[in-house]
Design an enzyme around this catalytic site. Structure first.
Site, PDB file in Angstrom:
ATOM      1  N   SER A  95       0.876  -1.177   0.000  1.00 38.29           N
ATOM      2  CA  SER A  95       0.000   0.000   0.000  1.00 38.29           C
ATOM      3  C   SER A  95       0.909   1.221   0.000  1.00 38.29           C
ATOM      4  CB  SER A  95      -0.904  -0.004   1.237  1.00 38.29           C
ATOM      5  OG  SER A  95      -1.813  -1.076   1.177  1.00 38.29           O
ATOM      6  N   LYS A 170      -6.414   2.647  -3.364  1.00 39.43           N
ATOM      7  CA  LYS A 170      -6.290   2.034  -2.044  1.00 39.43           C
ATOM      8  C   LYS A 170      -6.244   3.101  -0.950  1.00 39.43           C
ATOM      9  CE  LYS A 170      -5.668  -0.897   1.264  1.00 39.43           C
ATOM     10  NZ  LYS A 170      -4.539  -1.822   1.393  1.00 39.43           N
ATOM     11  N   LYS A 239      -0.672   6.123   7.928  1.00 39.34           N
ATOM     12  CA  LYS A 239       0.185   6.246   6.742  1.00 39.34           C
ATOM     13  C   LYS A 239      -0.659   6.357   5.479  1.00 39.34           C
ATOM     14  CE  LYS A 239       1.259   2.914   4.256  1.00 39.34           C
ATOM     15  NZ  LYS A 239       1.627   1.603   3.678  1.00 39.34           N
TER      16      LYS A 239
END
Length: 295
Positions: A95, A170, A239
Protein backbone atom coordinates in the site's frame (compact mmCIF):
# COMPACT_ATOMS: atom_id res chain seq x y z
CA UNK A 1 -0.13 -17.72 -19.03
CA UNK A 2 0.36 -20.18 -21.90
CA UNK A 3 1.08 -23.87 -21.44
CA UNK A 4 4.08 -23.43 -19.19
CA UNK A 5 3.52 -22.12 -15.69
CA UNK A 6 5.65 -19.05 -14.86
CA UNK A 7 8.35 -19.09 -12.23
CA UNK A 8 7.44 -16.70 -9.41
CA UNK A 9 9.17 -14.97 -6.50
CA UNK A 10 7.64 -13.30 -3.46
CA UNK A 11 9.45 -10.74 -1.26
CA UNK A 12 7.92 -9.73 2.06
CA UNK A 13 6.31 -12.44 4.19
CA UNK A 14 4.36 -10.22 6.56
CA UNK A 15 0.77 -10.62 7.71
CA UNK A 16 -0.55 -10.32 4.14
CA UNK A 17 2.44 -11.57 2.16
CA UNK A 18 2.80 -14.86 4.02
CA UNK A 19 -0.61 -16.30 3.02
CA UNK A 20 -0.51 -14.77 -0.47
CA UNK A 21 2.84 -16.40 -1.19
CA UNK A 22 1.40 -19.61 0.22
CA UNK A 23 -1.42 -19.64 -2.33
CA UNK A 24 1.09 -19.06 -5.12
CA UNK A 25 3.45 -21.79 -3.90
CA UNK A 26 0.67 -24.36 -3.97
CA UNK A 27 0.18 -23.71 -7.71
CA UNK A 28 3.52 -22.46 -9.05
CA UNK A 29 7.23 -22.76 -8.47
CA UNK A 30 7.72 -19.91 -6.00
CA UNK A 31 10.93 -18.46 -4.55
CA UNK A 32 10.56 -16.54 -1.28
CA UNK A 33 12.72 -14.03 0.53
CA UNK A 34 12.21 -12.24 3.82
CA UNK A 35 14.50 -10.10 5.96
CA UNK A 36 14.17 -12.77 8.63
CA UNK A 37 15.36 -15.85 6.76
CA UNK A 38 13.81 -18.19 9.34
CA UNK A 39 10.40 -16.96 8.25
CA UNK A 40 11.16 -17.86 4.65
CA UNK A 41 12.25 -21.32 5.81
CA UNK A 42 9.05 -21.75 7.80
CA UNK A 43 7.06 -20.72 4.74
CA UNK A 44 8.85 -23.34 2.67
CA UNK A 45 7.97 -26.03 5.20
CA UNK A 46 4.33 -24.93 5.29
CA UNK A 47 3.68 -24.35 1.59
CA UNK A 48 6.48 -25.87 -0.46
CA UNK A 49 8.06 -22.60 -1.58
CA UNK A 50 11.84 -22.27 -1.88
CA UNK A 51 13.74 -19.80 0.35
CA UNK A 52 16.57 -18.03 -1.48
CA UNK A 53 19.09 -15.25 -1.05
CA UNK A 54 17.81 -11.89 -2.28
CA UNK A 55 19.58 -11.71 -5.69
CA UNK A 56 18.06 -15.08 -6.64
CA UNK A 57 14.51 -13.68 -6.72
CA UNK A 58 15.54 -11.94 -9.95
CA UNK A 59 15.44 -15.39 -11.61
CA UNK A 60 11.62 -15.24 -11.54
CA UNK A 61 9.48 -14.20 -14.47
CA UNK A 62 7.06 -12.52 -12.07
CA UNK A 63 8.28 -10.87 -8.88
CA UNK A 64 5.73 -10.06 -6.17
CA UNK A 65 6.41 -7.66 -3.32
CA UNK A 66 4.39 -6.85 -0.20
CA UNK A 67 6.37 -4.39 1.95
CA UNK A 68 5.50 -1.69 4.51
CA UNK A 69 5.94 1.35 2.22
CA UNK A 70 6.91 2.38 -1.30
CA UNK A 71 10.30 3.49 0.02
CA UNK A 72 11.23 -0.11 0.84
CA UNK A 73 10.04 -1.16 -2.62
CA UNK A 74 12.17 1.48 -4.32
CA UNK A 75 15.22 0.53 -2.24
CA UNK A 76 14.65 -3.12 -3.12
CA UNK A 77 14.44 -2.23 -6.81
CA UNK A 78 17.77 -0.41 -6.55
CA UNK A 79 19.35 -3.48 -4.92
CA UNK A 80 17.94 -5.88 -7.50
CA UNK A 81 18.54 -3.73 -10.57
CA UNK A 82 21.87 -5.39 -11.50
CA UNK A 83 20.22 -8.83 -11.43
CA UNK A 84 16.84 -8.20 -13.04
CA UNK A 85 16.27 -9.40 -16.59
CA UNK A 86 14.22 -7.82 -19.41
CA UNK A 87 10.73 -9.28 -19.63
CA UNK A 88 10.29 -9.64 -15.86
CA UNK A 89 6.97 -8.41 -14.45
CA UNK A 90 7.06 -6.80 -10.99
CA UNK A 91 3.70 -6.94 -9.14
CA UNK A 92 3.75 -4.72 -6.05
CA UNK A 93 1.12 -5.43 -3.37
CA UNK A 94 2.45 -2.73 -1.04
CA UNK A 95 0.00 0.00 0.00
CA UNK A 96 2.20 2.75 -1.31
CA UNK A 97 2.57 6.20 -2.84
CA UNK A 98 1.53 6.83 -6.45
CA UNK A 99 4.34 9.29 -7.22
CA UNK A 100 7.13 7.08 -5.88
CA UNK A 101 5.60 4.06 -7.62
CA UNK A 102 5.83 5.93 -10.93
CA UNK A 103 9.48 6.71 -10.20
CA UNK A 104 10.19 3.04 -9.42
CA UNK A 105 8.32 1.93 -12.56
CA UNK A 106 10.33 4.32 -14.74
CA UNK A 107 13.60 3.04 -13.31
CA UNK A 108 12.59 -0.58 -13.88
CA UNK A 109 11.37 0.22 -17.40
CA UNK A 110 14.91 1.22 -18.35
CA UNK A 111 15.91 -2.36 -17.53
CA UNK A 112 13.00 -3.80 -19.53
CA UNK A 113 11.06 -4.74 -16.39
CA UNK A 114 7.32 -3.98 -16.27
CA UNK A 115 5.65 -2.81 -13.06
CA UNK A 116 2.13 -2.98 -11.63
CA UNK A 117 1.00 -1.36 -8.39
CA UNK A 118 -1.55 -3.89 -7.20
CA UNK A 119 -2.88 -2.85 -3.82
CA UNK A 120 -4.90 -5.25 -1.71
CA UNK A 121 -8.09 -5.00 0.29
CA UNK A 122 -9.91 -7.60 2.36
CA UNK A 123 -7.50 -7.79 5.28
CA UNK A 124 -5.57 -10.75 6.56
CA UNK A 125 -8.68 -12.94 6.53
CA UNK A 126 -9.19 -12.23 2.83
CA UNK A 127 -5.57 -13.08 2.09
CA UNK A 128 -5.73 -16.34 4.06
CA UNK A 129 -9.02 -17.39 2.47
CA UNK A 130 -7.94 -16.46 -1.06
CA UNK A 131 -10.64 -13.81 -1.55
CA UNK A 132 -8.63 -10.60 -1.58
CA UNK A 133 -9.63 -7.61 -3.69
CA UNK A 134 -6.86 -6.20 -5.90
CA UNK A 135 -6.86 -2.71 -7.47
CA UNK A 136 -4.21 -2.53 -10.15
CA UNK A 137 -2.39 0.32 -11.87
CA UNK A 138 -0.24 -0.24 -14.95
CA UNK A 139 -0.35 -1.12 -18.64
CA UNK A 140 -3.28 -3.25 -19.81
CA UNK A 141 -0.99 -5.88 -21.33
CA UNK A 142 0.92 -6.28 -18.06
CA UNK A 143 -2.35 -6.51 -16.14
CA UNK A 144 -3.56 -9.24 -18.52
CA UNK A 145 -0.38 -11.20 -17.89
CA UNK A 146 -0.63 -10.97 -14.11
CA UNK A 147 -4.38 -11.39 -13.65
CA UNK A 148 -4.55 -15.20 -13.99
CA UNK A 149 -1.80 -15.58 -11.39
CA UNK A 150 -3.40 -13.14 -8.93
CA UNK A 151 -6.69 -15.01 -9.32
CA UNK A 152 -5.13 -17.74 -7.16
CA UNK A 153 -5.67 -15.56 -4.08
CA UNK A 154 -8.11 -12.85 -5.18
CA UNK A 155 -11.85 -12.94 -5.78
CA UNK A 156 -11.97 -9.49 -7.41
CA UNK A 157 -9.21 -7.95 -9.54
CA UNK A 158 -9.81 -4.57 -11.18
CA UNK A 159 -7.51 -2.65 -13.52
CA UNK A 160 -8.16 0.90 -12.30
CA UNK A 161 -5.76 2.91 -14.48
CA UNK A 162 -2.09 3.68 -15.23
CA UNK A 163 0.83 3.15 -12.86
CA UNK A 164 0.05 4.75 -9.50
CA UNK A 165 -3.71 4.37 -9.82
CA UNK A 166 -3.80 1.23 -7.67
CA UNK A 167 -2.04 3.04 -4.83
CA UNK A 168 -4.35 6.04 -5.20
CA UNK A 169 -7.55 3.98 -5.05
CA UNK A 170 -6.29 2.03 -2.04
CA UNK A 171 -5.42 5.23 -0.17
CA UNK A 172 -8.85 6.76 -0.76
CA UNK A 173 -10.52 3.45 0.15
CA UNK A 174 -8.67 3.37 3.46
CA UNK A 175 -9.46 7.03 4.06
CA UNK A 176 -13.14 6.07 3.83
CA UNK A 177 -12.50 3.26 6.32
CA UNK A 178 -11.03 5.86 8.69
CA UNK A 179 -14.02 8.19 8.23
CA UNK A 180 -16.47 5.41 9.05
CA UNK A 181 -14.46 4.21 12.05
CA UNK A 182 -14.06 7.65 13.58
CA UNK A 183 -17.67 8.69 12.93
CA UNK A 184 -19.15 5.49 14.36
CA UNK A 185 -16.94 5.76 17.44
CA UNK A 186 -18.11 9.34 18.01
CA UNK A 187 -21.74 8.33 17.59
CA UNK A 188 -21.52 5.29 19.83
CA UNK A 189 -19.92 7.09 22.77
CA UNK A 190 -22.70 9.68 22.54
CA UNK A 191 -25.38 6.99 22.56
CA UNK A 192 -23.82 5.13 25.48
CA UNK A 193 -23.60 8.43 27.38
CA UNK A 194 -27.34 8.77 26.80
CA UNK A 195 -28.00 5.33 28.32
CA UNK A 196 -28.35 3.33 25.09
CA UNK A 197 -26.89 -0.18 25.09
CA UNK A 198 -24.16 -0.28 22.44
CA UNK A 199 -25.08 -3.75 21.20
CA UNK A 200 -28.68 -2.72 20.53
CA UNK A 201 -27.65 0.52 18.86
CA UNK A 202 -25.32 -1.40 16.56
CA UNK A 203 -28.08 -3.87 15.73
CA UNK A 204 -30.33 -1.02 14.59
CA UNK A 205 -27.56 0.77 12.66
CA UNK A 206 -26.70 -2.44 10.80
CA UNK A 207 -30.32 -2.73 9.64
CA UNK A 208 -30.45 0.94 8.64
CA UNK A 209 -28.89 3.47 6.29
CA UNK A 210 -25.91 4.24 8.55
CA UNK A 211 -24.39 0.78 8.25
CA UNK A 212 -20.89 0.25 6.85
CA UNK A 213 -18.16 -2.37 6.82
CA UNK A 214 -16.97 -0.88 10.10
CA UNK A 215 -20.35 -1.32 11.77
CA UNK A 216 -21.07 -4.72 10.26
CA UNK A 217 -17.67 -6.42 10.46
CA UNK A 218 -15.36 -4.52 12.80
CA UNK A 219 -17.12 -2.76 15.63
CA UNK A 220 -18.89 -5.71 17.21
CA UNK A 221 -15.96 -8.11 16.86
CA UNK A 222 -13.30 -5.68 18.07
CA UNK A 223 -14.76 -2.82 20.09
CA UNK A 224 -17.85 -4.28 21.76
CA UNK A 225 -15.95 -7.50 22.44
CA UNK A 226 -13.12 -5.41 23.99
CA UNK A 227 -10.64 -7.65 22.16
CA UNK A 228 -9.09 -5.17 19.67
CA UNK A 229 -7.13 -7.92 17.82
CA UNK A 230 -4.17 -6.40 16.04
CA UNK A 231 -4.61 -7.20 12.35
CA UNK A 232 -4.18 -3.72 10.85
CA UNK A 233 -2.03 -1.29 12.80
CA UNK A 234 -3.20 2.23 13.58
CA UNK A 235 0.10 3.55 12.26
CA UNK A 236 -0.47 1.91 8.87
CA UNK A 237 -3.93 3.45 8.54
CA UNK A 238 -2.43 6.84 9.46
CA UNK A 239 0.19 6.25 6.74
CA UNK A 240 -2.56 5.54 4.19
CA UNK A 241 -4.35 8.73 5.21
CA UNK A 242 -1.12 10.61 4.51
CA UNK A 243 -0.99 9.06 1.04
CA UNK A 244 -4.64 9.96 0.48
CA UNK A 245 -3.79 13.58 1.34
CA UNK A 246 -1.05 13.54 -1.32
CA UNK A 247 -3.53 12.13 -3.86
CA UNK A 248 -5.93 14.98 -3.04
CA UNK A 249 -3.15 17.58 -3.28
CA UNK A 250 -2.08 16.24 -6.67
CA UNK A 251 -5.68 16.34 -7.89
CA UNK A 252 -6.27 19.85 -6.54
CA UNK A 253 -9.79 18.97 -5.44
CA UNK A 254 -11.60 20.07 -2.26
CA UNK A 255 -11.53 17.49 0.53
CA UNK A 256 -12.06 19.16 3.93
CA UNK A 257 -13.45 16.01 5.55
CA UNK A 258 -10.67 13.66 4.45
CA UNK A 259 -8.01 16.19 5.43
CA UNK A 260 -9.58 16.55 8.88
CA UNK A 261 -9.78 12.80 9.42
CA UNK A 262 -6.09 12.54 8.67
CA UNK A 263 -5.44 15.03 11.49
CA UNK A 264 -7.69 13.02 13.82
CA UNK A 265 -5.68 9.87 13.23
CA UNK A 266 -2.35 11.63 13.67
CA UNK A 267 -3.62 12.84 17.06
CA UNK A 268 -4.89 9.32 17.85
CA UNK A 269 -1.52 7.80 17.03
CA UNK A 270 0.14 10.10 19.55
CA UNK A 271 -2.57 9.90 22.21
CA UNK A 272 -2.95 6.12 22.17
CA UNK A 273 0.79 5.85 22.77
CA UNK A 274 1.63 3.29 20.07
CA UNK A 275 1.22 3.11 16.33
CA UNK A 276 1.28 -0.69 16.57
CA UNK A 277 -2.16 -1.12 18.18
CA UNK A 278 -5.10 -2.11 16.00
CA UNK A 279 -6.73 0.76 14.10
CA UNK A 280 -10.00 0.20 15.98
CA UNK A 281 -8.22 1.40 19.15
CA UNK A 282 -9.22 4.93 18.13
CA UNK A 283 -12.56 4.04 19.73
CA UNK A 284 -10.73 3.71 23.05
CA UNK A 285 -9.36 7.23 22.66
CA UNK A 286 -12.86 8.63 22.14
CA UNK A 287 -14.03 6.60 25.15
CA UNK A 288 -11.31 8.20 27.25
CA UNK A 289 -12.21 11.69 26.06
CA UNK A 290 -15.91 11.00 26.73
CA UNK A 291 -15.58 9.19 30.05
CA UNK A 292 -17.62 6.17 28.90
CA UNK A 293 -16.91 2.69 27.59
CA UNK A 294 -18.74 1.42 24.53
CA UNK A 295 -20.65 -1.58 25.90
Amino acid sequence: MGERAPKLAFVGLGAMGYPLAGHLARRFETLVWNRTFAKAQAHAEAFGSRPVELPEVAQAEMLFTCLPTSHEVHELALRLLPYLRPGTLWVDHTSGEPELARKTAAMLEEKGVAYLDACLSGGVAGAVEGRATVMVGGRPEDFARAQPVMAVYASKIVHVGPVGAGHAVKAINNALLAVNLWALSEGMVALVKQGVEARLALEVINASSGRSNVSENLFGQRVLSREFPNTFALGLLAKDLGIASKVIEAAGTPAPLLRQVREFFEVAKREVGSSEVDHTAVAQLLERWSGVEIR
